[in-house]
Structures are given as C-alpha cells and as structure tokens.
Motif scaffolding. Structure first.
Motif, PDB file in Angstrom:
ATOM      1  N   UNK A  48      12.539 -18.527   5.459  1.00  0.00           N
ATOM      2  CA  UNK A  48      12.010 -18.887   4.145  1.00  0.00           C
ATOM      3  C   UNK A  48      12.454 -20.234   3.626  1.00  0.00           C
ATOM      4  N   UNK A  49      13.589 -20.723   4.092  1.00  0.00           N
ATOM      5  CA  UNK A  49      14.063 -22.024   3.617  1.00  0.00           C
ATOM      6  C   UNK A  49      13.343 -23.181   4.299  1.00  0.00           C
ATOM      7  N   UNK A  50      12.800 -22.937   5.493  1.00  0.00           N
ATOM      8  CA  UNK A  50      12.107 -24.020   6.205  1.00  0.00           C
ATOM      9  C   UNK A  50      10.585 -23.970   6.016  1.00  0.00           C
ATOM     10  N   UNK A  51      10.047 -22.743   5.907  1.00  0.00           N
ATOM     11  CA  UNK A  51       8.605 -22.563   5.801  1.00  0.00           C
ATOM     12  C   UNK A  51       8.295 -21.642   4.630  1.00  0.00           C
ATOM     13  N   UNK A  52       7.158 -21.857   4.025  1.00  0.00           N
ATOM     14  CA  UNK A  52       6.707 -20.927   2.985  1.00  0.00           C
ATOM     15  C   UNK A  52       5.861 -19.839   3.661  1.00  0.00           C
ATOM     16  N   UNK A  53       6.429 -18.658   3.796  1.00  0.00           N
ATOM     17  CA  UNK A  53       5.731 -17.540   4.425  1.00  0.00           C
ATOM     18  C   UNK A  53       5.184 -16.635   3.333  1.00  0.00           C
ATOM     19  N   UNK A  54       3.884 -16.325   3.404  1.00  0.00           N
ATOM     20  CA  UNK A  54       3.245 -15.471   2.406  1.00  0.00           C
ATOM     21  C   UNK A  54       2.604 -14.283   3.124  1.00  0.00           C
ATOM     22  N   UNK A  55       3.346 -13.175   3.298  1.00  0.00           N
ATOM     23  CA  UNK A  55       2.740 -11.976   3.896  1.00  0.00           C
ATOM     24  C   UNK A  55       1.752 -11.348   2.920  1.00  0.00           C
ATOM     25  N   UNK A  56       0.627 -10.866   3.435  1.00  0.00           N
ATOM     26  CA  UNK A  56      -0.381 -10.205   2.597  1.00  0.00           C
ATOM     27  C   UNK A  56      -0.721  -8.857   3.206  1.00  0.00           C
ATOM     28  N   UNK A  57      -0.535  -7.801   2.426  1.00  0.00           N
ATOM     29  CA  UNK A  57      -0.835  -6.436   2.860  1.00  0.00           C
ATOM     30  C   UNK A  57      -2.305  -6.152   2.594  1.00  0.00           C
ATOM     31  N   UNK A  58      -3.097  -6.046   3.654  1.00  0.00           N
ATOM     32  CA  UNK A  58      -4.542  -5.840   3.493  1.00  0.00           C
ATOM     33  C   UNK A  58      -4.890  -4.449   2.977  1.00  0.00           C
ATOM     34  N   UNK A  59      -3.975  -3.496   3.147  1.00  0.00           N
ATOM     35  CA  UNK A  59      -4.252  -2.079   2.860  1.00  0.00           C
ATOM     36  C   UNK A  59      -5.504  -1.613   3.592  1.00  0.00           C
ATOM     37  N   UNK A  60      -5.792  -2.293   4.687  1.00  0.00           N
ATOM     38  CA  UNK A  60      -6.962  -1.943   5.512  1.00  0.00           C
ATOM     39  C   UNK A  60      -6.658  -2.384   6.928  1.00  0.00           C
ATOM     40  N   UNK A  61      -7.608  -2.953   7.595  1.00  0.00           N
ATOM     41  CA  UNK A  61      -7.438  -3.405   8.964  1.00  0.00           C
ATOM     42  C   UNK A  61      -8.801  -3.654   9.556  1.00  0.00           C
ATOM     43  N   UNK A  62      -8.893  -3.604  10.897  1.00  0.00           N
ATOM     44  CA  UNK A  62     -10.164  -3.792  11.593  1.00  0.00           C
ATOM     45  C   UNK A  62     -10.803  -5.113  11.154  1.00  0.00           C
TER      46      UNK A  62
END
Length: 287
Positions: A106-120
């Motif tokens: 996190x200190x080197x890159x801005x990581x933004x995880x997103x939970x789709x609550x889906x898939x496919x």
C-alpha cells in the motif's frame, strides 16, 4: 496510471484482455493432491477430461496474497493505481487475498480491491467499463460509482442440464438427483446477494431456458441491456439461447463465453445461463 486486475473466475472474451488491458490472476484448482493454475496449467477441454476420468470435483483455492503482490509489482510502478475486481467475497477468498496484498504494498501502490458480489461475465463487464471510463478521463470515484451501479443491478441465472456433477461435489443428494432426473427437472440457480441459490425447478430443458428469459424480462422490461450467454461445454445450447435472448430482450451488446473451470465443474456440462444488466443513460455510461 490505472491498471485493472480480475481473476480467472471471470468469463470474458479473450480479446478483451488485450483490448482493454485487463490482467487476470489464476484461481488454483486442486484435484487428486495436485494443484493447477486455472487457464495456465489446464484449459477447459483438458480440465473436463480430468474431471470425467477421475470422477472427482476439484476444490478451488484463491491465489495467495504473494501471488497478487507479484502481479501488482510486475504491471505497475510506484504511484500507480490498481483496481482489482474479484469474485464475490461470499463465494471465494480472492477478494480477501487482494485486501491482504494491499496491506503489503500500500505504501508503493494504490491498490483498490472491489468486491463484485457476483462473478462470471459480471466482473468482465465491470472491468471493461472501468477501462472505458478511465480512457475517457473519468476519476476513480466515478469508476467505482459505475461498478457499484452494475453490482446492484446485474442478474445472473443458470439452468443445469445434469445433476451428476452437483452430486459429486456434494451439493445435492443422490436420491434427490435420481428423482429430478426421472422427472426431467432442470434446476435454475441464481446469484443473489453474493451467493448462489437454487430458485426454480422446471420440467424440461426448453421450459428452463424460457424461464431464464422470463426472469430477465421481469427484471429489465424493454430497458437496453448488456448481456452475456455463458455455457459449460455446450456451445450449441449457448448459441440457441443467445438467439432467443436477442429476440426477446433489448440487447445493446451480447457475447457468448465458456463458464470458468472451477464453477463449471460443480454445475456440470450442459449448463447455460444469462448475465445481464441495464445500461444507465447518464454521465456514468461509457461510450
């Protein structure tokens, strides 16, 4: 610079990966004590052969946080942003692994995880629209707003052709499967609130596919929608369903793709389904 990552549970036209610069991290498939990286060690045909020969349903395991870290560092430089869009956190640990990787880099890159609550194909459409918006100069806040819009409105419904694989995976009892087979019942499953639920049991394949379309009509009416037809080793059935969908719904865009190995192994060959969401006619819609 914005980088986009998803996982191999995403059903997406292969050309989109290059066209929209989408990176895919493979889910792990474990069978008979051996671990394979989805799409790298096993393509869909070899995977089906392996399941049919061993009569075992593989277990799946999310990529480890260090796998994410390795990928993130290989595609981005310090100061870049990585939008990591993943399979529902209620179905898999892929999102959780992305969150753990975020803590490490996190200190080197801005990581933004997103939970789709889906898939496919839902995550495929999310990744594609994120790239289109970024290319038009949209900020991360606008992109995340659009992804939340899709997440809240997407419908995912499949009908199974056989319960043999569901029995092997332990998701249904053999006696139940025998009764369903004799009666020619075709179960319908949907993704709701991030979970897979059985919502209908319909007699015959023809009625089951008609029911899928009815569900989409009830949700969207005549709204313009983006659609994916997803199948498990059943391209002809997928093509037939695609023609029906195009006649029955106001489709702006449609593509057909193979269901990811990990999910297809539990639902079985012959499974077909629809993934669809309405197109928003405002500033969030990419053109």
């Amino acid at each position: 610079m914005l980088h986009i990552v998803t996982d191999s549970a995403t059903d997406m036209p292969l050309a989109w990966r290059e066209q929209f610069d989408i990176h895919v991290i493979p889910v792990n498939l474990c069978i008979q004590g051996k671990t394979y990286k989805d799409e790298i060690d096993l393509d869909c045909e070899r995977f089906l052969e392996l399941v049919a020969r061993t009569r075992q349903i593989p277990t799946t395991a999310q990529p480890a946080p260090h796998d994410y870290i390795e990928l993130y560092r290989s595609i981005a430089k310090p100061g870049d942003t990585i939008l990591s869009i993943h399979l529902s956190s209620k179905l898999s640990g892929t999102y959780a692994s992305a969150e753990m990787a975020k803590q490490e880099v996190g200190e080197q890159l801005e990581i933004v995880p997103f939970d789709s609550l889906s898939g496919s194909a839902a995550t495929a459409f999310m990744a594609r629209e994120a790239r289109q918006l970024a290319n038009k100069g949209a900020g991360l806040d606008i992109i995340l707003e659009r992804l939340a819009y899709i997440r809240d409105r997407v419908r995912i419904a499949f009908t199974l052709d056989t319960l043999e694989y569901a029995v092997m995976s332990g998701r249904i009892r053999r006696l139940q499967a025998a009764v369903v087979s004799v009666l020619q019942i075709k179960p319908i499953v949907e993704v709701r609130n991030g979970l897979i639920e059985m919502t209908d049991k319909v007699r015959t394949r023809k009625r089951a596919t008609a029911r899928l379309i009815e569900k989409m009509q009830a949700s969207f009416g005549d709204q313009p929608i983006n659609v994916a037809i997803i199948h498990a080793w059943a391209s002809e059935a997928g093509e037939a369903l695609c023609h029906q969908v195009q006649r029955s719904l106001n489709c702006q865009e449609v593509f057909i793709d193979q269901l990811s190995n990990g999910v297809a192994s539990h639902l079985g060959p012959g499974t077909v389904g629809i993934v669809a969401y309405p197109i928003l006619q405002n500033r969030l819609r990419p053109t």
